[in-house]
Every structure is written in C-alpha cells, then in structure tokens.
Design a protein around this motif. Structure first.
Motif, PDB file in Angstrom:
ATOM      1  N   VAL A   1       0.846  -1.198   0.000  1.00  0.00           N
ATOM      2  CA  VAL A   1       0.000   0.000   0.000  1.00  0.00           C
ATOM      3  C   VAL A   1       0.887   1.255   0.000  1.00  0.00           C
ATOM      4  CG1 VAL A   1      -0.407   0.493   2.465  1.00  0.00           C
ATOM      5  CG2 VAL A   1      -2.255   0.781   0.826  1.00  0.00           C
ATOM      6  N   THR A   2       2.075   1.159   0.639  1.00  0.00           N
ATOM      7  CA  THR A   2       3.021   2.290   0.585  1.00  0.00           C
ATOM      8  C   THR A   2       3.408   2.574  -0.864  1.00  0.00           C
ATOM      9  OG1 THR A   2       3.878   1.689   2.754  1.00  0.00           O
ATOM     10  CG2 THR A   2       5.236   3.156   1.407  1.00  0.00           C
ATOM     11  N   GLU A   3       3.734   1.501  -1.600  1.00  0.00           N
ATOM     12  CA  GLU A   3       4.108   1.694  -3.006  1.00  0.00           C
ATOM     13  C   GLU A   3       2.953   2.307  -3.787  1.00  0.00           C
ATOM     14  OE1 GLU A   3       7.212   1.399  -4.236  1.00  0.00           O
ATOM     15  OE2 GLU A   3       7.629   1.004  -2.113  1.00  0.00           O
ATOM     16  N   PHE A   4       1.722   1.855  -3.470  1.00  0.00           N
ATOM     17  CA  PHE A   4       0.569   2.391  -4.193  1.00  0.00           C
ATOM     18  C   PHE A   4       0.410   3.899  -3.906  1.00  0.00           C
ATOM     19  CE2 PHE A   4      -3.891   3.662  -4.321  1.00  0.00           C
ATOM     20  CZ  PHE A   4      -4.150   3.451  -5.671  1.00  0.00           C
ATOM     21  N   VAL A   5       0.520   4.227  -2.632  1.00  0.00           N
ATOM     22  CA  VAL A   5       0.361   5.636  -2.260  1.00  0.00           C
ATOM     23  C   VAL A   5       1.420   6.478  -2.976  1.00  0.00           C
ATOM     24  CG1 VAL A   5       0.646   7.261  -0.350  1.00  0.00           C
ATOM     25  CG2 VAL A   5      -0.802   5.247  -0.070  1.00  0.00           C
ATOM     26  N   ILE A   6       2.657   5.981  -3.006  1.00  0.00           N
ATOM     27  CA  ILE A   6       3.711   6.727  -3.718  1.00  0.00           C
ATOM     28  C   ILE A   6       3.343   6.855  -5.196  1.00  0.00           C
ATOM     29  CG2 ILE A   6       6.108   6.590  -4.507  1.00  0.00           C
ATOM     30  CD1 ILE A   6       6.758   5.332  -1.742  1.00  0.00           C
ATOM     31  N   SER A   7       2.790   5.794  -5.746  1.00  0.00           N
ATOM     32  CA  SER A   7       2.515   5.804  -7.180  1.00  0.00           C
ATOM     33  C   SER A   7       1.443   6.823  -7.555  1.00  0.00           C
ATOM     34  CB  SER A   7       2.112   4.405  -7.659  1.00  0.00           C
ATOM     35  OG  SER A   7       0.769   4.135  -7.253  1.00  0.00           O
ATOM     36  N   ILE A   8       0.509   7.099  -6.652  1.00  0.00           N
ATOM     37  CA  ILE A   8      -0.530   8.080  -7.014  1.00  0.00           C
ATOM     38  C   ILE A   8      -0.128   9.500  -6.611  1.00  0.00           C
ATOM     39  CG2 ILE A   8      -2.459   6.418  -6.896  1.00  0.00           C
ATOM     40  CD1 ILE A   8      -3.146   7.614  -4.141  1.00  0.00           C
ATOM     41  N   SER A   9       0.992   9.653  -5.909  1.00  0.00           N
ATOM     42  CA  SER A   9       1.385  11.011  -5.467  1.00  0.00           C
ATOM     43  C   SER A   9       2.465  11.577  -6.392  1.00  0.00           C
ATOM     44  CB  SER A   9       1.952  10.964  -4.044  1.00  0.00           C
ATOM     45  OG  SER A   9       3.269  10.450  -4.080  1.00  0.00           O
ATOM     46  N   SER A  10       2.714  12.872  -6.243  1.00  0.00           N
ATOM     47  CA  SER A  10       3.793  13.432  -7.065  1.00  0.00           C
ATOM     48  C   SER A  10       5.158  12.988  -6.565  1.00  0.00           C
ATOM     49  CB  SER A  10       3.721  14.963  -7.140  1.00  0.00           C
ATOM     50  OG  SER A  10       2.812  15.493  -6.222  1.00  0.00           O
ATOM     51  N   ALA A  11       5.213  12.296  -5.434  1.00  0.00           N
ATOM     52  CA  ALA A  11       6.494  11.770  -4.965  1.00  0.00           C
ATOM     53  C   ALA A  11       7.004  10.681  -5.900  1.00  0.00           C
ATOM     54  CB  ALA A  11       6.356  11.217  -3.550  1.00  0.00           C
ATOM     55  N   ASN A  12       6.128  10.156  -6.730  1.00  0.00           N
ATOM     56  CA  ASN A  12       6.515   9.067  -7.621  1.00  0.00           C
ATOM     57  C   ASN A  12       7.681   9.471  -8.509  1.00  0.00           C
ATOM     58  OD1 ASN A  12       6.227   6.457  -8.508  1.00  0.00           O
ATOM     59  ND2 ASN A  12       4.843   7.006 -10.189  1.00  0.00           N
ATOM     60  N   ALA A  13       7.740  10.733  -8.855  1.00  0.00           N
ATOM     61  CA  ALA A  13       8.799  11.206  -9.741  1.00  0.00           C
ATOM     62  C   ALA A  13      10.172  10.974  -9.133  1.00  0.00           C
ATOM     63  CB  ALA A  13       8.602  12.680 -10.043  1.00  0.00           C
ATOM     64  N   ARG A  14      10.277  11.036  -7.809  1.00  0.00           N
ATOM     65  CA  ARG A  14      11.605  10.882  -7.192  1.00  0.00           C
ATOM     66  C   ARG A  14      11.779   9.531  -6.520  1.00  0.00           C
ATOM     67  NH1 ARG A  14      10.934  12.023  -1.684  1.00  0.00           N
ATOM     68  NH2 ARG A  14       8.846  12.831  -1.301  1.00  0.00           N
ATOM     69  N   LEU A  15      10.629   8.876  -6.141  1.00  0.00           N
ATOM     70  CA  LEU A  15      10.764   7.617  -5.403  1.00  0.00           C
ATOM     71  C   LEU A  15      10.537   6.388  -6.300  1.00  0.00           C
ATOM     72  CD1 LEU A  15       9.017   8.490  -2.003  1.00  0.00           C
ATOM     73  CD2 LEU A  15      11.454   8.397  -2.520  1.00  0.00           C
ATOM     74  N   ASN A  16       9.939   6.565  -7.472  1.00  0.00           N
ATOM     75  CA  ASN A  16       9.728   5.461  -8.424  1.00  0.00           C
ATOM     76  C   ASN A  16       9.102   4.225  -7.790  1.00  0.00           C
ATOM     77  OD1 ASN A  16      10.732   6.793 -10.677  1.00  0.00           O
ATOM     78  ND2 ASN A  16      12.844   6.395  -9.980  1.00  0.00           N
ATOM     79  N   ALA A  17       7.800   4.283  -7.608  1.00  0.00           N
ATOM     80  CA  ALA A  17       7.105   3.167  -6.953  1.00  0.00           C
ATOM     81  C   ALA A  17       7.288   1.864  -7.746  1.00  0.00           C
ATOM     82  CB  ALA A  17       5.625   3.507  -6.837  1.00  0.00           C
ATOM     83  N   ASP A  18       7.385   0.784  -7.037  1.00  0.00           N
ATOM     84  CA  ASP A  18       7.475  -0.556  -7.651  1.00  0.00           C
ATOM     85  C   ASP A  18       6.097  -0.880  -8.233  1.00  0.00           C
ATOM     86  OD1 ASP A  18       7.136  -3.304  -8.000  1.00  0.00           O
ATOM     87  OD2 ASP A  18       8.722  -3.752  -6.527  1.00  0.00           O
ATOM     88  N   ALA A  19       6.022  -1.018  -9.547  1.00  0.00           N
ATOM     89  CA  ALA A  19       4.717  -1.138 -10.211  1.00  0.00           C
ATOM     90  C   ALA A  19       3.935  -2.369  -9.744  1.00  0.00           C
ATOM     91  CB  ALA A  19       4.900  -1.172 -11.724  1.00  0.00           C
ATOM     92  N   ASN A  20       4.620  -3.506  -9.588  1.00  0.00           N
ATOM     93  CA  ASN A  20       3.926  -4.736  -9.158  1.00  0.00           C
ATOM     94  C   ASN A  20       3.348  -4.569  -7.763  1.00  0.00           C
ATOM     95  OD1 ASN A  20       4.484  -6.021 -11.515  1.00  0.00           O
ATOM     96  ND2 ASN A  20       6.478  -6.796 -10.762  1.00  0.00           N
ATOM     97  N   ALA A  21       4.219  -4.102  -6.836  1.00  0.00           N
ATOM     98  CA  ALA A  21       3.754  -3.917  -5.461  1.00  0.00           C
ATOM     99  C   ALA A  21       2.600  -2.933  -5.430  1.00  0.00           C
ATOM    100  CB  ALA A  21       4.904  -3.420  -4.588  1.00  0.00           C
ATOM    101  N   ALA A  22       2.699  -1.853  -6.240  1.00  0.00           N
ATOM    102  CA  ALA A  22       1.661  -0.842  -6.231  1.00  0.00           C
ATOM    103  C   ALA A  22       0.337  -1.434  -6.705  1.00  0.00           C
ATOM    104  CB  ALA A  22       2.066   0.328  -7.122  1.00  0.00           C
ATOM    105  N   SER A  23       0.373  -2.266  -7.716  1.00  0.00           N
ATOM    106  CA  SER A  23      -0.901  -2.808  -8.197  1.00  0.00           C
ATOM    107  C   SER A  23      -1.494  -3.744  -7.160  1.00  0.00           C
ATOM    108  CB  SER A  23      -0.715  -3.496  -9.559  1.00  0.00           C
ATOM    109  OG  SER A  23       0.062  -4.659  -9.382  1.00  0.00           O
ATOM    110  N   ARG A  24      -0.644  -4.486  -6.423  1.00  0.00           N
ATOM    111  CA  ARG A  24      -1.183  -5.287  -5.312  1.00  0.00           C
ATOM    112  C   ARG A  24      -1.745  -4.348  -4.243  1.00  0.00           C
ATOM    113  NH1 ARG A  24       3.764  -8.094  -5.951  1.00  0.00           N
ATOM    114  NH2 ARG A  24       4.596  -7.109  -4.077  1.00  0.00           N
ATOM    115  N   GLY A  25      -1.008  -3.270  -3.961  1.00  0.00           N
ATOM    116  CA  GLY A  25      -1.415  -2.323  -2.925  1.00  0.00           C
ATOM    117  C   GLY A  25      -2.729  -1.639  -3.251  1.00  0.00           C
TER     118      GLY A  25
END
Ligand code: SF4
Ligand code: SF4
Lengths: 496, 314
Positions: free
Chosen positions: B189-213
């Motif tokens: 869920v942390t990866e998902f939250v990063i993926s929907i936020s503008s932090a994604n540009a610097r933290l690069n969420a793990d796509a697989n984990a994010a989709s599970r999240g």
C-alpha cells in the motif's frame, strides 16, 4: 604673577607709546600647571577689526535667521526652508529633501568642509579660527559686551583689582546677565532647526514644547555661557584639536599673521625725532599684546595659541602711522618671505598657487561635482527587498516552491504613485497574488513621500537548482515609466 | 618626615612628598565640584522622602508621592488594551470581505496575529508557519482541515483532538502496530500511495507492489482518503496526491505512518482568546501565503491587484 604688574596705565589711546601690557600666555611664561590669568583685550581699530565685525554680523545673522526662512513644499509638508526632522526622518534644505539612507550627502558636505579648511589654511593660515569659528565669534561678542559694560582694557583691569563695592557688583551682575541672555538666545535658536520655528517659539514660552527642546536650550545656554564667557582662549589652546592639525597644514608659503622680525628687530623704545638708523621698527610699545584675545606676544613667532585674528595687525599699523613708519610690521606673511628678506632680497612674493593648494582645489571640485551629479540624477523611486527567512522556502502541493518577500517601495515624490511589480532573472519564477495584470505583474500604490511595504510571493517550479538563486525585482511607475530594481535571492531546497 | 610647602608657580601647597626631586601639588577639589557634590546629597535626601527608597522588614518606604512602577505598568497595559479594543471589536464582527477591502484592518490583523502567533503557535508550527515533522506547515497551500479564513478560525477555536467538545477529530488506524495489515500489505500500500502522489517522480514506486497495494488501498484507505487519494477535509484526511508529507517524505517515513497512524493534538484556543483575536490570528495564518478563498468569495476590490500587504511607513 605679581599683581602690581597689572597696575593700570592711564587710558590714553592717543599715546602709542609704552602700554604696560603683559602677555599672560607669552612663550617664556607658559607653564602648564600655572593658573589661568584673565586676559583683558583692548579694542583694536582698523580694517581687520572692521572685517571681523562684519563677519560676526553676517554669521550671527545666518545662524539666527535661517530657521525662520520659509519654503513652500505644498500642502501638509513642512514649509521651513532648513529643517532637520528627526521624527519624520527627513532633512529639508530649500529645494533639497534628503532621506535617512541618503546621509552620504552629509558625508560629502563634511568632506568638502574638511578640504575647504585645508585649502584656506594652506592659503591664509587660520582664517577659519580668526573670523568664522563659532568659538571666536561668540567669544568676540562676549568680550564686546564686557567692554560695553565694564569699559575698555584699563577700566576692566582697574575693576578687576578693585575691592568689592556696589558698583563692581552691579557691573558684574549686568555683564553676566547680558551673557546669559545671549547664551539663552543661542541655545534657543539651535532648537528651531529641528522643529517648525514659529510654533516651537510659541510652545517654548507656553511650556508646551517637548522636554528635549528645553534640555537642548539649557545645555547650549550653559555651553555658550561657559565657553564664550569664562573659558575663551582656553578652548582654543587646550580643547580644540585644530591648532595641532594646523601645524601640519601650514607650509613655508602659507600666509599667517606674522611679526616681520627682519624689519622690527632690534626693537626698543623710540623718542620722537630720534633716528631710525641701526634699529628695527618695533618700538616695543606692547600694543599688539594689549589687543590680543589669546594673551600672547606675536613677536615670539608663530604660536599654537594664535588664532590669526589679525587684531595685532590693526594695533601695530596704528602705531606705525603715529611714528611715521610704513605699515605692515605685523602682517599676513609667509616664512619664505621672511627668510628671503633676511637674505637681503627686497621683494615680498606671494605664492598662492602651489601643488598643495591646487590639489585641495581639485579635490573639492571633484567632490562637489559628484554631489551635484548625485543630486541632479537622484531617483524619486526606489525599491529594497527583504526576503523572509522563516520559512526559507515553502513547498507547495503541486511540487513547486515559493519564497516570500517584503518589498519596500520608496516614493520620494509628493504624490502617490501606482507601480507595477515584476520579477525577473529566474527561469519559471512568477509572482503569486490574488490578482495580477496581464503580464503577471502585481500593481501596488506607493504612498507619497514614504516607504510602502508590500508583501509578495514568488513561485518557481521544482526544477530550480538547490541553494540560493539570483532574481531581480523591478518596479515601474505606470504613469511616468520610471523604474527601479533590486537584486534578491530565491532559496530552494532541491528534492526531498 | 614630610614638609609641606607652597609651590610658587601655582600658589598651591604641596603634599610634602618628594620623589627624586618631584613634588606633588595638594590641589584642593574645585569649589564648584564640591558644591555639586553637596547638592547631590541634598537631592538624595529629598528623593528618599518623595520616592520609594529604603527596604524595611517585609516592604519598603513608599515615599510621599506614591510612585509605583508596578501600578504604572498596569495602567499603561490597560490603556493599551483599551486603545486596541475598538479594532479587535471590529474584527470580531468583520466578514472576510470586510477584511479584504480594508487595508487598515489587514495591517492590524497582521501585527496582532503575528504577535499572538509568536507567543502561542510558533513553538510547534515554527516561525512564519514553517512547520516541523508532525506539525503542519502553515505557509504552504496544503490544508488538512481547510484553508479559508473561516476554516482556519474554526480549527483554532476547537482545536484538533483537543478536549473541546466539538474538537476536530480524525484517527488513522495504526495498521502495523495493531496488526490490521501484514508487513507485506503495508509495503504494497506504501508503493501504491507513492505511485498516485507526485512523490513518484523521485521515489519510483514498484509497479507490481503498487498494483497489489491498490486492492488494499481500496479496502482500507479509500473511505477516508478517497479513491484517487484526493483526501477529504471534512474528515481531516490529507490528500495523498501531492508531495507534502506530515511525518516525513522518504519511503520509510511514509511506510511508518501507515504502520503507526499518528495524529497530533492541537489545543482549542476558544477559551484563551476573544473572538477578535481569534479572527486576527486566523487572518495572519491565512495570509502566510497559502490561504484559500472563503466559500463566499470576497468582493473583488476594483482596480487593484491587491498585494498581500500594504502599509505605509511615514
Ligand atoms: S610689534 Fe608693533 S605694536 Fe607690537 S610692540 Fe612692536 S611696535 Fe608696538
Ligand atoms: S597674536 Fe595677533 S593674530 Fe594672534 S591671536 Fe593675538 S592678536 Fe590675534
């Protein structure tokens, strides 16, 4: 000193011969820990005395009248020509109005004054001391008042040595009262430079003036009375730094009041009809001592005590006329001339144009030119930028960064002006305000004759490099197009 | 053996001491100085009578003038408060539009607000509302409970998780500490939250984990934070779409917040300040730079793109 030496000689101004005057500060008698002895200068007559009267009248008139001159600056502005307004933080001088941040004009004036006194010293010795220094002017005035009340030198000497009597006490009281009135008028005039003179005058007498005004009147009354009444020559000799500096300012070609010893020596009394062969022109009558307000004998040569008031020139010229010798035994002359004449040269040469005087003159011209240029091109609109330091920057929801600034818009004109504020020099930076004009500028009103503070926000994209970035604020008058700008910084913290 | 004698130059006696031929004058104090000294003694005695002067037992001599610095300060303070009262009164009843159109009111609010803020709020929120981890930045445009003057004033009035009956309340579950989610789910869920936020540009969420999240998010978080992470101010649920993080912006810190569900306490200020002060303070905070317009927008003042502050210094 033996008091009998001061025994009065009869007041017979006609008789040039042998006045019994002691130079109380004469070179040979100068002892630092000796008590001060009163000096009772005799009234001199002649062109230099006249010049001193004229200088005194003009200078005192300038001092007392200046605050009463009016100068119209429009409604709601002070109409006093010369005014130092501490509360409003302004200095008004006729058509000039200076703000506190422009004190460098005052610095310029002081530099000019210093160079001016250097130049005058190199040319004519201590003319400042002799004619224009407030200490000299007021002391001269006080001595004159003393003379009016107590009489000239001999009468004053008699009075000083006389036992206490009703007459003596009456004269002393009258003199000190007159001195105090002059002192109070002097202190009183000073405060008029710092407030509207007519209303302050009214307030001073009704008791409604500020306590500081009374304090200054009191202090200056006291200092005038003490410095001009009781300390007199001691101020020049012991308190003032200028006599010491003067020694460095003068050179062999500078003119100063000089006893021409080449012509005067050997001195000695002279009976009418006696030959002038094999002797000097000085008849040792001591008139030059009697008139000297500093209590010295100019025949001892150039001395720190001598303020170059030139009264001894007048006194000696009188004597020379009476004994039928040419005037100018004491005169404005230079060391070089005396040396030349002692070597047998006949002619007196005046070298007013010398490297030193040219240098002072050129420096004065340069400083004056800079000041005039500065005044002529003085901006009436200016801006200062103060960046908020806490927080150093703010990160916004969309990732961009914001810095906050307080802009100080200085409007030195007497009407409010509408100015457009813009920011330049940083890629992507723009102003943030509730309403901006089409070019993204903020419009503000700079109030008349004041500093208007305007807070603005600047937003820049996230890509702004970390650290301090340069940017510039500029304002331009919407009507006249006059602009002003100021550099500042935009702080960014880089990525999180 | 000392021999006092008279010095012939100054006419003054010597002390009689002699060092290598140097003798010392015994110059008396100047008369005027002595008189001034006596006068100061006289003035001191007069002062004792007129003014508070001597400590006695458990008090002090009061002096016949009854002067008291304490009373003077109290009187000055009272005068000051009386002088300001009118302005605070106007503030208590001023609408946002009133304030927007009245530079005098703004200037007063800014000065009063800054002083109250400095005394009461700065300890946590920092000078100028700079914020600190756990204490929201007030200068930015990110608001948890709303950024209009009215919203800010309400927050000030009732506080957050305070003891005020109407306190603004929100509680994020401590998904990790209370074992509501597994460590794996929290990571996702942390990866998902990063993926929907503008932090994604610097933290690069793990796509697989994010989709599970995303599934976990929809079940556990969306109720408050919204399906797309926009947050909900009525619930005090922050937006997750920006790059502003109350408890820290690193991946680990974001994850820790999911585990602990921390929430701070802000006191209710209603009892402490009168209505005028509260509104001035709200105006000040709103004015730090990120304030939002009120629901009923203030009337546009005609020509001026009014910059935030204007005050004339004469
Ligand atoms: S210098 Fe002139 S005034 Fe002085 S003693 Fe000689 S003759 Fe007299
Ligand atoms: S010596 Fe002459 S010029 Fe110098 S102070 Fe005395 S009177 Fe004046």
């Amino acid at each position: 000193m033996d008091p009998s030496a001061l025994a009065p000689a009869p007041d017979n101004a006609e008789d040039a011969h042998a006045i019994d005057a002691e130079a109380v500060n004469a070179k040979a008698r100068r002892q630092l820990y000796a008590k001060r002895q009163a000096i009772h200068p005799k009234l001199a007559h002649g062109p230099f005395r006249t010049l001193k009267w004229e200088a005194m009248i003009v200078l005192l008139a300038i001092y007392y009248i200046t605050p009463w001159l009016r100068w119209d600056r429009g409604v709601g502005r002070p109409d006093q020509a010369v005014l130092v307004d501490f509360e409003g933080r302004r200095f008004y001088f006729f058509f000039i109005e200076l703000w506190p941040q422009e004190v460098y004009y005052i610095t310029g004036l002081l530099v000019l004054a210093a160079l001016g006194i250097f130049l005058s010293s190199a040319l004519f010795g201590r003319v400042w001391c002799g004619y224009a220094c407030p200490q000299t002017v007021w002391t001269d005035l006080y001595i004159h008042v003393e003379r009016l009340i107590e009489g000239d030198r001999n009468a004053r000497l008699r009075l000083a040595n006389a036992p206490f009597s009703r007459r003596k006490i009456g004269k002393k009281v009258a003199k000190h009262a007159a001195w105090l009135i002059i002192a109070a008028a002097t202190g009183g005039a000073w405060v008029f430079y710092f407030a509207d003179a007519p209303s302050l005058l009214h307030d001073l007498f009704t008791g409604a003036a500020a306590p500081s005004a009374y304090l200054f009147v009191g202090v200056l009354t006291f200092t005038t009375y003490v410095l001009a009444g009781t300390m007199r020559e001691q101020v020049c000799t012991y308190m003032c730094p200028w006599p010491r500096i003067q020694a460095a300012m003068i050179d062999k070609d500078a003119l100063s009041v000089t006893y021409r010893r080449d012509r005067g020596e050997p001195r000695g009394s002279h009976k009418r009809g006696q030959s002038w062969e094999l002797r000097g022109d000085c008849i040792d009558c001591r008139q030059c001592i009697a008139v000297c307000p500093q209590g010295i004998d100019i025949r001892d040569g150039d001395q720190l005590e001598c303020i170059n008031c030139a009264l001894c020139i007048d006194a000696c010229d009188d004597v020379m006329a009476k004994v039928d010798r040419p005037k100018g035994l004491i005169a404005y002359d230079s060391y070089a001339n005396i040396a030349r004449r002692l070597e047998g040269e006949k002619h007196t040469r005046y070298r007013l144009i010398r490297p030193r005087t040219v240098l002072y003159g050129v420096l004065m011209a340069i400083v004056a030119a800079i000041m005039i240029y500065g005044l002529a091109t003085r901006h009436s609109l200016d801006i200062n930028v103060i960046r908020d330091r806490s927080p150093p920057f703010v990160r916004l929801a969309d990732g961009s960064l914001r810095n906050d600034y307080a802009l100080k818009l200085m409007n030195k004109s007497d009407r409010p002006r509408r100015v457009a504020i813009s920011v330049e020099g940083l890629d992507g930076a723009h102003l943030q305000a509730a309403r901006l004009d089409a070019q993204g500028r903020a419009i503000a009103t700079a109030e008349a004759d004041s500093v208007t503070t305007v807070r603005v926000h600047v937003v820049a994209p996230n890509r702004v490099p970390e650290g301090s970035n340069r940017l510039r604020f500029s304002i331009s008058d919407l009507e006249t197009g006059e602009t002003a700008e100021s550099a500042s910084a935009f702080l960014a913290g880089g990525s999180l | 053996m000392t021999k006092r004698e008279r010095d012939h130059v100054s006419g003054t006696e010597t002390t009689g001491h002699e060092w290598d031929g140097l003798r010392e004058l015994d110059t008396p104090l100047p008369r005027w100085w002595l008189h001034v000294f006596y006068a100061t003694i006289a003035i001191a005695i007069v002062y004792w009578i007129l003014m508070p002067a001597w400590p006695i037992g458990n008090g002090y001599t009061k002096g016949v003038l009854g002067w008291s610095d304490r009373a003077n300060v109290a009187r000055d303070l009272q005068a000051l408060e009386a002088g300001r009262a009118a302005m605070f009164q106007r503030f208590a009843t001023a609408t946002a539009a009133d304030i927007a159109n009245d530079p005098a009111l703004q200037e007063f609010a800014r000065a009063a607000g800054e002083s109250v803020f400095g005394d009461n709020c700065r300890t946590c929120h920092g000078a100028g509302g700079a914020g600190a981890p756990g204490y929201p930045v007030l200068a930015d445009d990110v608001w948890i409970w709303g950024g209009s003057i009215a919203d800010i004033e309400h927050t000030l009035r009732v506080g957050i998780r305070s003891d005020h009956p109407q306190a603004r309340m929100s509680a994020m579950p401590a998904f990790g500490r209370d074992r509501l989610l597994t460590s794996q789910e929290i990571g996702d869920v942390t990866e998902f939250v990063i993926s929907i936020s503008s932090a994604n540009a610097r933290l690069n969420a793990d796509a697989n984990a994010a989709s599970r999240g995303a599934t976990v998010y929809a079940q556990q978080c969306a109720l408050c934070h919204g399906g797309a992470g926009a947050g909900d101010r009525t619930l005090g649920a922050p937006s997750l779409r920006d790059d502003v993080w109350l408890y820290g912006a690193s991946r680990d810190e974001i994850r820790r917040q999911v585990e602990l569900g921390r929430g701070g306490v802000m006191p209710a200020w209603e009892q402490r300040f009168d209505a005028g002060t509260l509104r001035a303070l709200a105006y000040y905070v709103h004015d730090l730079g990120g304030g939002e317009p009120d629901a009923t927008p203030p009337q546009a003042s005609p020509a001026e793109a009014a910059p935030v502050q204007q005050s004339a210094l004469r």
